[in-house]
Write a protein that holds these residues in place. Sequence first.
Motif: not given
Length: 430
Positions: A6-10, A14-18, A158-161
Motif C-alpha cells: 500500500t505504501r508503494v501504491y500511494n 515527501k512522506i517516504d523519503p528514501i 503496477m496496480g494495488r492487487f
Amino acid sequence: MVDIATRVYNHKWKIDPIVRSLIDTDFYKLLMCQSVFRNKPDTIVTFSLINRTTRIPLANLIDEGELREQLDHIRTLRLTRGESTWLRGNTFYGQRQMFRPDFMEWFEALQLPPYHLERIGDQYELTFEGKWPEVMLWEIPALAVLMELRSRAVLRHMGRFELQVLYARAMTKLWEKVERLQRIDGLRIADFGTRRRHSFLWQDWCVQAMNEGLGNAFAGTSNCLIAKNRDLEAIGTNAHELPMVYAALADTDPALARAPYDVLSDWHEEHSGNLRIILPDTYGTEGFLSRAPDWLTQWTGIRIDSGDPAKGAEVAIRWWQSRGEDPREKLVIFSDGLDVDKIAALHAQFSGRVRVSFGWGTLLTNDFRGLVADDALAPFSLVCKAVAANGRPTVKLSDNPEKAMGPEAEIARYKRVFGVGEQERVEVVV
C-alpha cells in the motif's frame, strides 16, 4: 507491521523519503569515519558511482529531477537528539562510548557536501569530492537512493492487487530461505544488505523476519537506523576504502607496500575484540598474509569478500597454522554474493575448523528475481567507490579481477608491488 504494498501504491516521496536519517547507513562507515577523522581529516577524496551491470540503463529508468530531489533531501538531514544519544551512550561490541566526544560533536554539526550529477548516455555520472570524513558518508545513501528509485520505476505502473501479490511472493520467498537457515546448527548470520536493498521498508521487514525466524542465530544488522529502531546489534568493522586511500597517498613503492598494514596499525590503536577483523583481499589475500606482521595474527578473524570463498578460508587457516595460531579460535566472516545454498555449504565445510559467521547482503534485502516480467527487479552490481585521494587515483585489485578498479598503468604497478600474479575470474552477480 507496515503494509509495504500500500505504501508503494500511494507513494509520495515527501512522506517516504528514501534516506530518512544520517544513520540510515552501515555501521562500518561510522567506525571508519571516526578513524579517518582522527588520522586523515584533511585528505581530499573523490567518490564516484560505478554501475558494473552496464545493461541496466539507470538514466533511462530514473528521472534526473527525482534523483536530484532525493539527493538534495539527504543534504538537509542532521543527527536527531535521539540518534546522537544512541551513538554516544549505547554499547557496541561490548564497548561503551565507542564514538569519541570530538567525533560526535563534528558529526552532530555535519551537512553532507555538494554532489555532481551528469547524464552520460544511458548512465549517470555521480561524484562527490571534498574532505574524506565528509565525503565518505555519501556512499551508502547514494547507493540506497539509486537502488530504490530503480525499484520505484519498475513498480510505478503496477496496480494495488498486483503489488500486494508481488510483496506476498517476495515475503514467502524470503521466509522459505529463513526456514532453510533454521536447520543449520550453530549458524551465526547478520544483515549486510543496506547498500543494494530493494527499499528501506523492505530491508526493515527482512531484518524483522530474520530476527523472528532465526532468534539468537541472527547477530544483528549493519544498518544503524534499523538497529536503533529494532533494538538490535549494529554490525560492521572496516572496508576496502581505507587501504585504497592510504595506498593512493603513498609516495614510493615501499610506502605503497606498507600502506595496507599502516591502515590496520591505526585501527589496532582504536579497537579490540571482534572489531579486529582483517579484510585482506584489497591487493590479494595470499600476498597480504604472507607479508603480514606477527601482531596481526593476534587479531580476532578475517572477512572473505572476493574470489572463491572456500579457497580464501583455506588460505587463512594455513596462515594461522603457519604462525602458530589455532584456527578453531579464529573467526571467518563470509560476505560476498551469499545466498542460502552457499551459506549452507560454507558452514558445513568450515564449522568446527574455524568460528564461522556470515554477512548476508543483496540476496537478503533485494531478491525479487523471477517475480516480475522480464526479471526487471533482479538485483545488479552498483558501487560507489573512492576513485582518487589528493589527486592520485586509487586502485583495487581484489581476489577477483572482475572487481578490480583503477587506471591500467596503476593496476600494473600495484600488481608488481604486491606480487599479484594470474587471478581466477568469478562473475560478479551482486
